[in-house]
Design a protein around this motif. Structure first.
Motif, PDB file in Angstrom:
ATOM      1  N   ILE A 161       0.685  -1.205   0.031  1.00  0.00           N
ATOM      2  CA  ILE A 161      -0.102   0.000  -0.011  1.00  0.00           C
ATOM      3  C   ILE A 161       0.915   1.369   0.013  1.00  0.00           C
ATOM      4  O   ILE A 161       0.535   2.144  -0.789  1.00  0.00           O
ATOM      5  N   VAL A 162       1.965   1.280   0.876  1.00  0.00           N
ATOM      6  CA  VAL A 162       2.778   2.320   0.977  1.00  0.00           C
ATOM      7  C   VAL A 162       3.444   2.739  -0.401  1.00  0.00           C
ATOM      8  O   VAL A 162       3.542   3.743  -0.909  1.00  0.00           O
ATOM      9  N   SER A 163       3.831   1.626  -1.067  1.00  0.00           N
ATOM     10  CA  SER A 163       4.800   1.422  -2.434  1.00  0.00           C
ATOM     11  C   SER A 163       3.681   2.309  -3.582  1.00  0.00           C
ATOM     12  O   SER A 163       4.127   3.120  -4.082  1.00  0.00           O
ATOM     13  N   ARG A 164       2.428   1.885  -3.508  1.00  0.00           N
ATOM     14  CA  ARG A 164       1.575   2.372  -4.441  1.00  0.00           C
ATOM     15  C   ARG A 164       1.004   3.954  -4.260  1.00  0.00           C
ATOM     16  O   ARG A 164       1.322   4.745  -5.056  1.00  0.00           O
ATOM     17  N   LEU A 165       1.230   4.349  -2.929  1.00  0.00           N
ATOM     18  CA  LEU A 165       0.834   5.774  -2.551  1.00  0.00           C
ATOM     19  C   LEU A 165       2.083   6.569  -2.783  1.00  0.00           C
ATOM     20  O   LEU A 165       1.986   7.590  -3.230  1.00  0.00           O
ATOM     21  N   THR A 166       3.231   6.137  -2.436  1.00  0.00           N
ATOM     22  CA  THR A 166       4.494   6.874  -2.689  1.00  0.00           C
ATOM     23  C   THR A 166       4.704   6.946  -4.237  1.00  0.00           C
ATOM     24  O   THR A 166       5.283   7.996  -4.711  1.00  0.00           O
ATOM     25  N   GLY A 167       4.475   5.931  -4.897  1.00  0.00           N
ATOM     26  CA  GLY A 167       4.625   6.086  -6.397  1.00  0.00           C
ATOM     27  C   GLY A 167       3.581   6.817  -7.091  1.00  0.00           C
ATOM     28  O   GLY A 167       3.930   7.447  -7.959  1.00  0.00           O
ATOM     29  N   GLY A 168       2.530   6.941  -6.426  1.00  0.00           N
ATOM     30  CA  GLY A 168       1.728   7.868  -6.949  1.00  0.00           C
ATOM     31  C   GLY A 168       1.925   9.544  -6.767  1.00  0.00           C
ATOM     32  O   GLY A 168       1.762  10.196  -7.473  1.00  0.00           O
ATOM     33  N   VAL A 169       2.563   9.469  -5.577  1.00  0.00           N
ATOM     34  CA  VAL A 169       3.012  11.058  -5.472  1.00  0.00           C
ATOM     35  C   VAL A 169       3.943  11.328  -6.362  1.00  0.00           C
ATOM     36  O   VAL A 169       4.134  12.240  -6.779  1.00  0.00           O
ATOM     37  N   ALA A 170       5.047  10.380  -6.437  1.00  0.00           N
ATOM     38  CA  ALA A 170       6.024  10.683  -7.531  1.00  0.00           C
ATOM     39  C   ALA A 170       5.446  10.913  -8.920  1.00  0.00           C
ATOM     40  O   ALA A 170       6.056  12.017  -9.596  1.00  0.00           O
ATOM     41  N   ALA A 171       4.636  10.379  -9.299  1.00  0.00           N
ATOM     42  CA  ALA A 171       4.102  10.452 -10.665  1.00  0.00           C
ATOM     43  C   ALA A 171       3.153  12.039 -10.465  1.00  0.00           C
ATOM     44  O   ALA A 171       3.550  12.580 -11.788  1.00  0.00           O
ATOM     45  N   LEU A 172       2.539  12.488  -9.605  1.00  0.00           N
ATOM     46  CA  LEU A 172       1.892  13.547  -9.592  1.00  0.00           C
ATOM     47  C   LEU A 172       3.160  14.660  -9.706  1.00  0.00           C
ATOM     48  O   LEU A 172       2.782  15.790 -10.132  1.00  0.00           O
ATOM     49  N   LEU A 173       4.222  14.498  -8.846  1.00  0.00           N
ATOM     50  CA  LEU A 173       5.185  15.518  -9.088  1.00  0.00           C
ATOM     51  C   LEU A 173       5.802  15.485 -10.496  1.00  0.00           C
ATOM     52  O   LEU A 173       5.925  16.781 -10.945  1.00  0.00           O
ATOM     53  N   ARG A 174       6.072  14.451 -11.118  1.00  0.00           N
ATOM     54  CA  ARG A 174       6.482  14.407 -12.539  1.00  0.00           C
ATOM     55  C   ARG A 174       5.401  15.247 -13.553  1.00  0.00           C
ATOM     56  O   ARG A 174       5.680  15.823 -14.153  1.00  0.00           O
ATOM     57  N   LYS A 175       4.139  15.116 -13.109  1.00  0.00           N
ATOM     58  CA  LYS A 175       3.042  15.490 -14.089  1.00  0.00           C
ATOM     59  C   LYS A 175       3.229  17.219 -13.646  1.00  0.00           C
ATOM     60  O   LYS A 175       2.827  18.018 -14.693  1.00  0.00           O
ATOM     61  N   ALA A 176       3.538  17.499 -12.685  1.00  0.00           N
ATOM     62  CA  ALA A 176       3.533  18.990 -12.257  1.00  0.00           C
ATOM     63  C   ALA A 176       4.907  19.761 -12.679  1.00  0.00           C
ATOM     64  O   ALA A 176       5.167  20.955 -12.270  1.00  0.00           O
ATOM     65  N   ARG A 177       5.748  18.517 -13.239  1.00  0.00           N
ATOM     66  CA  ARG A 177       6.989  19.206 -13.800  1.00  0.00           C
ATOM     67  C   ARG A 177       8.183  19.572 -12.541  1.00  0.00           C
ATOM     68  O   ARG A 177       8.828  20.834 -12.667  1.00  0.00           O
ATOM     69  N   VAL A 178       8.017  19.014 -11.387  1.00  0.00           N
ATOM     70  CA  VAL A 178       8.777  19.189 -10.266  1.00  0.00           C
ATOM     71  C   VAL A 178       9.833  18.574 -10.436  1.00  0.00           C
ATOM     72  O   VAL A 178       9.885  17.361 -10.779  1.00  0.00           O
ATOM     73  N   ARG A 179      11.084  19.362 -10.063  1.00  0.00           N
ATOM     74  CA  ARG A 179      12.347  18.500 -10.072  1.00  0.00           C
ATOM     75  C   ARG A 179      12.753  17.573  -8.800  1.00  0.00           C
ATOM     76  O   ARG A 179      12.713  18.699  -7.806  1.00  0.00           O
ATOM     77  N   VAL A 180      12.709  16.578  -8.674  1.00  0.00           N
ATOM     78  CA  VAL A 180      12.967  15.907  -7.378  1.00  0.00           C
ATOM     79  C   VAL A 180      14.465  15.468  -7.278  1.00  0.00           C
ATOM     80  O   VAL A 180      14.946  14.881  -8.064  1.00  0.00           O
ATOM     81  N   VAL A 181      15.153  16.017  -6.015  1.00  0.00           N
ATOM     82  CA  VAL A 181      16.553  15.790  -5.973  1.00  0.00           C
ATOM     83  C   VAL A 181      16.453  14.789  -4.579  1.00  0.00           C
ATOM     84  O   VAL A 181      16.143  15.438  -3.741  1.00  0.00           O
ATOM     85  N   GLN A 182      17.066  13.785  -4.829  1.00  0.00           N
ATOM     86  CA  GLN A 182      17.167  12.871  -3.565  1.00  0.00           C
ATOM     87  C   GLN A 182      18.517  13.244  -2.903  1.00  0.00           C
ATOM     88  O   GLN A 182      19.566  13.060  -3.841  1.00  0.00           O
ATOM     89  N   GLY A 183      18.582  13.323  -1.653  1.00  0.00           N
ATOM     90  CA  GLY A 183      19.603  13.647  -0.985  1.00  0.00           C
ATOM     91  C   GLY A 183      19.503  14.459   0.242  1.00  0.00           C
ATOM     92  O   GLY A 183      18.364  14.705   0.608  1.00  0.00           O
ATOM     93  N   ARG A 184      20.675  14.573   0.907  1.00  0.00           N
ATOM     94  CA  ARG A 184      20.381  15.509   2.401  1.00  0.00           C
ATOM     95  C   ARG A 184      20.788  16.905   1.884  1.00  0.00           C
ATOM     96  O   ARG A 184      22.037  17.221   1.447  1.00  0.00           O
ATOM     97  N   ALA A 185      19.943  17.670   2.496  1.00  0.00           N
ATOM     98  CA  ALA A 185      20.126  19.093   2.186  1.00  0.00           C
ATOM     99  C   ALA A 185      20.738  19.921   3.279  1.00  0.00           C
ATOM    100  O   ALA A 185      20.880  19.415   4.715  1.00  0.00           O
ATOM    101  N   ARG A 186      21.729  20.819   3.002  1.00  0.00           N
ATOM    102  CA  ARG A 186      22.241  21.606   4.079  1.00  0.00           C
ATOM    103  C   ARG A 186      22.178  23.055   3.625  1.00  0.00           C
ATOM    104  O   ARG A 186      22.504  23.671   2.532  1.00  0.00           O
ATOM    105  N   VAL A 187      21.429  23.867   4.574  1.00  0.00           N
ATOM    106  CA  VAL A 187      21.268  25.339   4.151  1.00  0.00           C
ATOM    107  C   VAL A 187      22.425  26.080   4.537  1.00  0.00           C
ATOM    108  O   VAL A 187      23.130  26.060   5.324  1.00  0.00           O
ATOM    109  N   VAL A 188      22.926  26.747   3.174  1.00  0.00           N
ATOM    110  CA  VAL A 188      23.989  27.631   3.351  1.00  0.00           C
ATOM    111  C   VAL A 188      23.622  28.947   3.583  1.00  0.00           C
ATOM    112  O   VAL A 188      24.143  29.714   4.549  1.00  0.00           O
ATOM    113  N   ASP A 189      22.541  29.572   2.823  1.00  0.00           N
ATOM    114  CA  ASP A 189      21.795  30.831   3.354  1.00  0.00           C
ATOM    115  C   ASP A 189      20.566  30.672   2.975  1.00  0.00           C
ATOM    116  O   ASP A 189      20.044  29.718   2.440  1.00  0.00           O
ATOM    117  N   GLY A 190      19.641  31.844   2.964  1.00  0.00           N
ATOM    118  CA  GLY A 190      18.605  31.853   2.548  1.00  0.00           C
ATOM    119  C   GLY A 190      18.127  31.683   1.274  1.00  0.00           C
ATOM    120  O   GLY A 190      16.745  31.489   0.787  1.00  0.00           O
TER     121      GLY A 190
END
Length: 458
Positions: free
Chosen positions: A94-123
């Protein structure tokens, strides 16, 4: 090191973050979403959805086991067994289906998804360390902090080994024989009840005088009664002191007790994820331990926004989603601000609890109308007539200030309750709304009629 630029950069792909990203993309904003793990955050991956799957499986198992004995339905069934590993696999599907659906919606909205750990340098600048070790710099016009929260540990019971957070307990592939739950809030009771239905011997340890201390006694009494029927032991005014040798040490008043436990589940709240990724360099204003925001989710630094659990209570996925939609529209230049009248809260205990708006104790001088499910035909046919619907209202105008319910399946009423308050409904509005028969929703209309002094079925 590579570089990207964007209009909107969102750190955190939970309910708030991914909704903000989808809406921003739909509004034509160049958007980047940074997520260290899987999109969907705690809720989809290790929280709301997995726990509800476990609760449902436990309910089905308990009902099937009850049919193996004497029951009012005249049904005879063999004694059931459960393969929890298979249940967990179903939950993971169930989790895989839902997360896969979210990923598809992000692609549809043309959102660039970057997998990794963020570190804020400045604002305006964030560095992301990818899974392959590569680091890229992302520069943005608008930064949204949506990093969510984590299970709160306590010094006497650090997570690890047989001491579990809600994340680890939902991954167990065998039912523990003896489970101690430290914390009698909604997370502890939801999982503790499910484990009891699956056959575990459950003890709940709560520091407050009663379970679910944020709700009044009328709402929690049916839950306590059901826990007793499930042979769940409840210790209130109790503090967990430590765990060793398969025993949890507990202080109850002047008495010290040792409770045998194969696993200990600690559910004493959640802490915002605000450390370890450079956010402190921005010096953002705080509201206690949370980020302070205004009605448009702006922080104290221009161009930096915050949504979801990092902004404080209530830590609810649907609140984060609503804030995510709002912040995207604010960045797009729409004249919007937070003006929600009510935020529904649901405890998926047994029976379930729904609360929207004010409780009676929070509305001095207000009227209160209650209709019990014992007078509701649908509740009777489900053999679960415990609980009630309650409406809190202004006496002279009938304006609805709050609606609560406790009972089997009442979580599905949350939308109706929230809609009534959001649209400033009165008792007359609710009483004039025809409800389908036979349904438990008829109790809502009946409660309103009672508040008007025109009750029919009580």
């Amino acid at each position: 090191m590579t570089e990207k630029t964007c209009k909107v950069l969102i750190i955190g792909g939970g309910p708030g973050g991914y909704v903000a990203a989808i809406r921003a993309g739909q509004l034509g904003l160049d958007t980047v979403l940074v997520e260290e793990a899987a999109v969907g955050g705690t809720c989809l991956n290790v929280g709301c959805i997995p726990s509800k799957a476990l609760i449902h499986a436990a309910e089905v198992f308990a009902e099937t086991r009850a049919l193996a004995g004497e029951n009012p339905f005249g049904i005879r069934a063999a004694a059931p067994e459960i393969d929890l590993a298979r249940t967990v696999a179903w939950k993971n599907g169930i989790v895989s289906r839902l997360t896969g659906g979210v990923a598809a919606l992000l692609r549809k909205a043309r959102v660039r998804v970057v997998q990794g750990r963020a570190r804020v340098v400045d604002g305006k600048t964030v560095e992301v360390a990818g899974m392959d070790g590569a680091v890229e710099t992302i520069r943005c016009e608008n930064l949204v902090i949506a990093t969510g929260s984590r299970a709160q540990a306590i010094p006497t019971l650090p997570f690890g080994g047989d001491i579990l957070s809600s994340t680890e307990v939902l991954a167990l592939e065998t039912v523990p024989k003896r489970l101690c739950v430290v914390g009698g809030g909604y997370i502890g009771l939801e999982i503790g009840t499910a484990m009891a239905k699956l056959g575990a011997e459950v003890t709940i340890v709560e520091a407050a005088p009663r379970l679910l201390p944020l709700y009044d006694n009328d709402l929690t009494k049916p839950v306590a009664k059901r826990l007793a029927a499930l042979n769940v032991r409840v210790l209130t005014d109790a503090r967990a002191l430590g765990y060793a040798g398969g025993q949890l040490e507990v202080q109850v008043g002047e008495t010290r007790e040792f409770i045998a436990a194969d696993k200990v589940l600690v559910t004493v709240g959640r802490a915002p994820n605000l450390d370890g990724f450079g956010l402190e360099t921005l010096g953002l204003d705080r509201n206690a331990r949370y980020l302070a925001i205004d009605g448009q989710c702006r922080t104290s630094m221009r161009g930096v926004y915050a949504i979801g659990d990092v902004t404080g209570e209530p830590m609810l996925a649907h609140r984060a989603m609503a804030q995510g939609d709002l912040v995207a529209r604010v960045i797009a230049g729409e004249p919007v601000a937070w003006d929600k009248r009510a935020m529904p809260a649901v405890c998926f205990t047994d029976p379930e609890i729904v609360s929207v708006g004010l409780l009676p104790a929070q509305a001095d001088g207000a009227g209160v109308a209650v209709f019990p499910f014992v007078g509701n035909g649908r509740a009777m046919t489900r053999d679960r007539d415990d609980g009630f619907v309650r409406i809190v209202f202004v006496r002279d105008t009938g304006l609805v200030l709050g609606i609560q319910a406790v009972g089997a399946g009442v979580s599905e009423m949350a939308g109706q309750f929230a809609l009534a308050i959001e649209m400033a409904a009165t008792l007359t509005d609710i009483a004039a709304t025809i409800q389908a028969h036979p349904t438990q929703s008829e109790a809502v209309q009946e409660a309103a009629l009672k508040g008007l002094g025109k009750a029919l079925h009580i």
